[in-house]
Enzyme design. Structure first.
Site, PDB file in Angstrom:
ATOM      1  N   SER A  62       6.723 -36.783 -44.803  1.00  0.00           N
ATOM      2  CA  SER A  62       6.516 -37.650 -45.969  1.00  0.00           C
ATOM      3  C   SER A  62       5.333 -38.607 -45.792  1.00  0.00           C
ATOM      4  O   SER A  62       5.176 -39.249 -44.755  1.00  0.00           O
ATOM      5  CB  SER A  62       7.782 -38.464 -46.234  1.00  0.00           C
ATOM      6  OG  SER A  62       7.528 -39.383 -47.269  1.00  0.00           O
TER       7      SER A  62
ATOM      8  N   LYS B  46      18.030 -34.867 -53.448  1.00  0.00           N
ATOM      9  CA  LYS B  46      17.949 -35.495 -54.774  1.00  0.00           C
ATOM     10  C   LYS B  46      19.204 -35.282 -55.628  1.00  0.00           C
ATOM     11  O   LYS B  46      19.575 -36.150 -56.407  1.00  0.00           O
ATOM     12  CB  LYS B  46      16.719 -34.988 -55.531  1.00  0.00           C
ATOM     13  CG  LYS B  46      15.412 -35.462 -54.910  1.00  0.00           C
ATOM     14  CD  LYS B  46      14.214 -35.014 -55.708  1.00  0.00           C
ATOM     15  CE  LYS B  46      12.942 -35.350 -54.939  1.00  0.00           C
ATOM     16  NZ  LYS B  46      11.735 -34.987 -55.665  1.00  0.00           N
TER      17      LYS B  46
ATOM     18  N   GLY C 235      13.453 -25.337 -59.033  1.00  0.00           N
ATOM     19  CA  GLY C 235      14.125 -26.267 -58.124  1.00  0.00           C
ATOM     20  C   GLY C 235      14.110 -27.679 -58.708  1.00  0.00           C
ATOM     21  O   GLY C 235      13.915 -27.870 -59.916  1.00  0.00           O
TER      22      GLY C 235
ATOM     23  N   THR D 157      14.160 -16.251 -58.481  1.00  0.00           N
ATOM     24  CA  THR D 157      15.567 -15.978 -58.774  1.00  0.00           C
ATOM     25  C   THR D 157      15.806 -16.295 -60.248  1.00  0.00           C
ATOM     26  O   THR D 157      15.852 -17.472 -60.645  1.00  0.00           O
ATOM     27  CB  THR D 157      16.471 -16.868 -57.885  1.00  0.00           C
ATOM     28  OG1 THR D 157      15.983 -16.799 -56.547  1.00  0.00           O
ATOM     29  CG2 THR D 157      17.922 -16.433 -57.922  1.00  0.00           C
TER      30      THR D 157
ATOM     31  N   LYS E 149      18.451 -18.831 -61.607  1.00  0.00           N
ATOM     32  CA  LYS E 149      18.211 -20.276 -61.476  1.00  0.00           C
ATOM     33  C   LYS E 149      17.383 -20.797 -62.653  1.00  0.00           C
ATOM     34  O   LYS E 149      17.592 -21.908 -63.136  1.00  0.00           O
ATOM     35  CB  LYS E 149      17.528 -20.588 -60.146  1.00  0.00           C
ATOM     36  CG  LYS E 149      18.556 -20.883 -59.056  1.00  0.00           C
ATOM     37  CD  LYS E 149      17.938 -21.159 -57.722  1.00  0.00           C
ATOM     38  CE  LYS E 149      17.317 -22.522 -57.576  1.00  0.00           C
ATOM     39  NZ  LYS E 149      16.644 -22.669 -56.260  1.00  0.00           N
TER      40      LYS E 149
HETATM   41  P1  ATR Z   1      11.999 -28.629 -54.863  1.00  0.00           P
HETATM   42  O1  ATR Z   1      13.045 -29.703 -54.992  1.00  0.00           O
HETATM   43  O2  ATR Z   1      10.763 -29.092 -54.138  1.00  0.00           O
HETATM   44  O3  ATR Z   1      11.678 -27.985 -56.163  1.00  0.00           O
HETATM   45  P2  ATR Z   1      13.720 -26.438 -54.124  1.00  0.00           P
HETATM   46  O4  ATR Z   1      14.785 -26.993 -55.004  1.00  0.00           O
HETATM   47  O5  ATR Z   1      14.112 -25.928 -52.784  1.00  0.00           O
HETATM   48  O6  ATR Z   1      12.604 -27.521 -53.859  1.00  0.00           O
HETATM   49  O7  ATR Z   1      12.952 -25.279 -54.957  1.00  0.00           O
HETATM   50  C1  ATR Z   1      11.992 -24.457 -54.376  1.00  0.00           C
HETATM   51  C2  ATR Z   1      11.405 -23.513 -55.454  1.00  0.00           C
HETATM   52  O8  ATR Z   1      10.411 -22.690 -54.810  1.00  0.00           O
HETATM   53  C3  ATR Z   1      12.417 -22.556 -56.052  1.00  0.00           C
HETATM   54  O9  ATR Z   1      12.061 -22.287 -57.391  1.00  0.00           O
HETATM   55  C4  ATR Z   1      12.239 -21.289 -55.188  1.00  0.00           C
HETATM   56  O10 ATR Z   1      12.613 -20.076 -55.805  1.00  0.00           O
HETATM   57  P3  ATR Z   1      14.134 -19.522 -55.714  1.00  0.00           P
HETATM   58  O11 ATR Z   1      14.910 -20.295 -56.735  1.00  0.00           O
HETATM   59  O12 ATR Z   1      14.027 -18.095 -56.013  1.00  0.00           O
HETATM   60  O13 ATR Z   1      14.596 -19.811 -54.294  1.00  0.00           O
HETATM   61  C5  ATR Z   1      10.744 -21.316 -54.996  1.00  0.00           C
HETATM   62  N1  ATR Z   1      10.337 -20.531 -53.826  1.00  0.00           N
HETATM   63  C6  ATR Z   1      10.475 -20.882 -52.527  1.00  0.00           C
HETATM   64  N2  ATR Z   1       9.992 -19.900 -51.724  1.00  0.00           N
HETATM   65  C7  ATR Z   1       9.549 -18.907 -52.559  1.00  0.00           C
HETATM   66  C8  ATR Z   1       8.937 -17.634 -52.347  1.00  0.00           C
HETATM   67  N3  ATR Z   1       8.693 -17.177 -51.125  1.00  0.00           N
HETATM   68  N4  ATR Z   1       8.604 -16.889 -53.440  1.00  0.00           N
HETATM   69  C9  ATR Z   1       8.844 -17.353 -54.698  1.00  0.00           C
HETATM   70  N5  ATR Z   1       9.416 -18.557 -54.952  1.00  0.00           N
HETATM   71  C10 ATR Z   1       9.758 -19.323 -53.911  1.00  0.00           C
END
Ligand code: ATR
Length: 275
Positions: free
Chosen positions: A17, A69, A133, A156, A159
């Site tokens: 951070s 969060k 997310g 996904t 989601k």
């Molecule tokens: P944040 O609070 O920062 O948004 P998070 O809630 O963990 O963090 O969300 C991460 C996002 O990045 C999600 O939309 C995730 O997709 P999934 O819902 O399918 O997990 C996306 N993400 C992370 N790694 C990914 C990857 N390798 N390819 C595509 N999307 C990815």
């Protein structure tokens, strides 16, 4: 005698951070009676105990980062409308025995945008949000407030559908396999996924299909130019990274705790960009 204010950021892990640099810069600049803003790791499994201990130790405000969060949202006793809208809290305030929860990411994202971009690329325009997310929730809320039409695409699919149901504002979910068919219609494209951090590349979009008048935004600020933004740059498409949003959301939290809306100075930007 009043006690010096104690603030900090919690996350798991929280080591990455940059919030302490920003808050400590403003504490000094504005002569605030506060001790050093700290980073504190809190294991999500012991969230409540961890935060209660901090309150007992005199903490008056906490920023909350990934993945805490949603837990902070459930923990807060009084929630602002905007945090209710997003289902996430990034700012906790402990005052008169009550835990207040707010989400300053929404206003942070809004203030990070040039009014011209809002006018030409968001208001009444097609806005594509990549990811579903916590960060996506704040961005969707902000785009909606600014009058944009929201399209959500996530690895996904369920989601993205969950978010669509949660928000109950008009939005469309785009299946990743259909992205190529719709991306050319988008006026604003924002990456909220973690793709682009570390050694990962974000290849969700085929930039050849993106309209030259579109605006591309990546919430990631380290590296400054992600592969996603570099693709936009190669095609002369306007773009911006997440550094301004980071500073603006911090400014709003600072103002909640200290009653001063601090300035985003060049000195601070240089400090952050030099990291
Ligand atoms: P944040 O609070 O920062 O948004 P998070 O809630 O963990 O963090 O969300 C991460 C996002 O990045 C999600 O939309 C995730 O997709 P999934 O819902 O399918 O997990 C996306 N993400 C992370 N790694 C990914 C990857 N390798 N390819 C595509 N999307 C990815």
């Amino acid at each position: 005698m009043t006690q010096s204010k104690k603030t900090g950021v919690i996350g798991f892990p929280v080591d990455h951070s940059t919030s302490p640099i920003i808050h400590n810069h403003w504490i000094k600049e504005n002569n605030i009676d506060a001790v050093n803003y700290e980073k504190i790791n809190i294991d999500p499994k012991h969230f409540e105990k961890g935060v209660r201990d901090l309150i007992e130790g005199g903490m008056s405000g906490l920023n909350v980062t990934v993945p805490l969060k949603e837990l902070a949202f459930s923990f807060a006793e009084e929630l602002t409308d905007v945090s209710k809208q997003t289902g996430a809290v990034n700012t906790l305030t402990f005052k008169e025995g009550t835990v207040f929860g707010d989400n300053t990411d929404v206003v942070g994202f809004q203030r990070s945008l040039d009014p011209e971009v809002v006018d030409q690329n968001i208001n009444n325009k097609n806005c594509l949000v990549l990811g579903a997310g916590g960060a996506a929730r704040a961005v969707i809320c902000a785009i909606h407030n600014l009058g944009g039409r929201v399209y959500i695409c996530n690895r996904t699919l369920e989601k993205a559908q969950q978010i669509q149901r949660f928000f109950q504002v008009e939005s469309e979910v785009v299946d990743q396999k259909d992205l190529g068919d719709v991306v050319g219609e988008m006026n604003f494209i924002v990456n909220t996924t973690s793709l682009g951090l570390g050694n990962t590349n974000n290849t969700m979009i085929d930039f050849i299909k993106v309209d030259r008048g579109a605006f591309v935004y990546d919430l990631i600020y380290n590296p400054k130019l992600t592969s996603f933004l570099s693709e936009a740059q190669k095609r002369n498409i306007q773009h911006q990274n997440g550094i301004k949003m980071l500073v603006e959301q911090a400014a709003e939290s600072f103002s909640i705790w200290h009653n001063i809306l601090p300035k985003n100075s060049e000195l601070l930007m240089n400090k952050l960009e030099g990291l």
